[in-house]
Design a protein around this motif. Sequence first.
Motif, mmCIF file in Angstrom:
data_model
loop_
_atom_site.group_PDB
_atom_site.id
_atom_site.type_symbol
_atom_site.label_atom_id
_atom_site.label_comp_id
_atom_site.label_asym_id
_atom_site.label_seq_id
_atom_site.Cartn_x
_atom_site.Cartn_y
_atom_site.Cartn_z
ATOM 1 N N LYS A 17 0.825 -1.219 0.000
ATOM 2 C CA LYS A 17 0.000 0.000 0.000
ATOM 3 C C LYS A 17 0.852 1.260 0.000
ATOM 4 O O LYS A 17 0.444 2.309 -0.506
ATOM 5 C CB LYS A 17 -0.933 -0.005 1.218
ATOM 6 N N ALA A 18 2.047 1.156 0.593
ATOM 7 C CA ALA A 18 2.953 2.301 0.609
ATOM 8 C C ALA A 18 3.441 2.627 -0.801
ATOM 9 O O ALA A 18 3.701 3.779 -1.141
ATOM 10 C CB ALA A 18 4.135 2.018 1.526
ATOM 11 N N VAL A 19 3.567 1.587 -1.625
ATOM 12 C CA VAL A 19 4.047 1.768 -2.997
ATOM 13 C C VAL A 19 2.876 2.098 -3.922
ATOM 14 O O VAL A 19 2.934 3.028 -4.720
ATOM 15 C CB VAL A 19 4.788 0.501 -3.497
ATOM 16 N N ILE A 20 1.808 1.310 -3.814
ATOM 17 C CA ILE A 20 0.619 1.513 -4.640
ATOM 18 C C ILE A 20 -0.575 1.689 -3.704
ATOM 19 O O ILE A 20 -1.181 0.712 -3.273
ATOM 20 C CB ILE A 20 0.376 0.305 -5.581
ATOM 21 N N PRO A 21 -0.916 2.935 -3.371
ATOM 22 C CA PRO A 21 -1.989 3.185 -2.384
ATOM 23 C C PRO A 21 -3.335 2.585 -2.773
ATOM 24 O O PRO A 21 -4.137 2.229 -1.904
ATOM 25 C CB PRO A 21 -2.066 4.712 -2.321
ATOM 26 N N SER A 22 -3.596 2.436 -4.068
ATOM 27 C CA SER A 22 -4.917 1.973 -4.499
ATOM 28 C C SER A 22 -5.015 0.449 -4.536
ATOM 29 O O SER A 22 -6.069 -0.094 -4.849
ATOM 30 C CB SER A 22 -5.226 2.547 -5.884
ATOM 31 N N ILE A 23 -3.921 -0.224 -4.236
ATOM 32 C CA ILE A 23 -3.921 -1.688 -4.356
ATOM 33 C C ILE A 23 -4.882 -2.304 -3.334
ATOM 34 O O ILE A 23 -4.991 -1.830 -2.201
ATOM 35 C CB ILE A 23 -2.488 -2.260 -4.199
ATOM 36 N N ASP A 24 -5.625 -3.319 -3.766
ATOM 37 C CA ASP A 24 -6.555 -3.932 -2.807
ATOM 38 C C ASP A 24 -5.990 -5.249 -2.291
ATOM 39 O O ASP A 24 -5.101 -5.856 -2.875
ATOM 40 C CB ASP A 24 -7.941 -4.125 -3.430
ATOM 41 N N GLN A 25 -6.548 -5.657 -1.173
ATOM 42 C CA GLN A 25 -6.064 -6.824 -0.446
ATOM 43 C C GLN A 25 -6.058 -8.084 -1.320
ATOM 44 O O GLN A 25 -5.107 -8.857 -1.297
ATOM 45 C CB GLN A 25 -6.964 -7.039 0.767
ATOM 46 N N ALA A 26 -7.119 -8.266 -2.098
ATOM 47 C CA ALA A 26 -7.246 -9.466 -2.919
ATOM 48 C C ALA A 26 -6.092 -9.566 -3.914
ATOM 49 O O ALA A 26 -5.557 -10.649 -4.168
ATOM 50 C CB ALA A 26 -8.581 -9.463 -3.643
ATOM 51 N N THR A 27 -5.713 -8.409 -4.476
ATOM 52 C CA THR A 27 -4.611 -8.392 -5.448
ATOM 53 C C THR A 27 -3.306 -8.792 -4.785
ATOM 54 O O THR A 27 -2.525 -9.571 -5.327
ATOM 55 C CB THR A 27 -4.462 -6.968 -6.055
ATOM 56 N N VAL A 28 -3.079 -8.266 -3.585
ATOM 57 C CA VAL A 28 -1.851 -8.593 -2.852
ATOM 58 C C VAL A 28 -1.822 -10.088 -2.536
ATOM 59 O O VAL A 28 -0.819 -10.771 -2.772
ATOM 60 C CB VAL A 28 -1.747 -7.755 -1.555
ATOM 61 N N TYR A 29 -2.937 -10.592 -2.039
ATOM 62 C CA TYR A 29 -3.022 -12.022 -1.710
ATOM 63 C C TYR A 29 -2.762 -12.889 -2.938
ATOM 64 O O TYR A 29 -2.054 -13.881 -2.867
ATOM 65 C CB TYR A 29 -4.414 -12.362 -1.145
ATOM 66 N N ARG A 30 -3.350 -12.477 -4.057
ATOM 67 C CA ARG A 30 -3.200 -13.235 -5.303
ATOM 68 C C ARG A 30 -1.729 -13.266 -5.732
ATOM 69 O O ARG A 30 -1.203 -14.285 -6.147
ATOM 70 C CB ARG A 30 -4.061 -12.588 -6.391
#
Length: 113
Positions: A17-30
């Motif tokens: 989130k620090a790098v890409i503030p708009s990133i959502d949790q599901a994307t990170v998990y994926r």
Amino acid sequence: MTCPQPLRIGEILQKAKAVIPSIDQATVYRNIKRLVEQGWLLKITHPLAGTMYERSGKEHHHHFYCRKCDSVFELPGCGINDEHVALAGMTVEDHEVFFYGVCHECSQHLQRT
Ligand SMILES: [Zn+2]
Ligand SMILES: [Zn+2]
């Protein structure tokens, strides 16, 4: 912090989130799941700290968990001799060991108070 540490999912989420503030949790998990499948990340299931991830391909090492501050530290190297631990006729292929205690920082804090 001088010790390289394995990261928990919440910490990875924070960093992402620090790098890409708009990133959502599901994307990170994926992405984490994909990196584990591709062998870039190693999933560690720690009995107290929960699920953690670290870069794969490191030398064999263990982890230390601080009960005071809930931090996990990487311990380089290994003092465990598989052959000494095993009973006759057993072939040990791998082992997983977790160390618990009080970290350097917390020990100092305890001494001061
Ligand atoms: Zn600590
Ligand atoms: Zn070991």
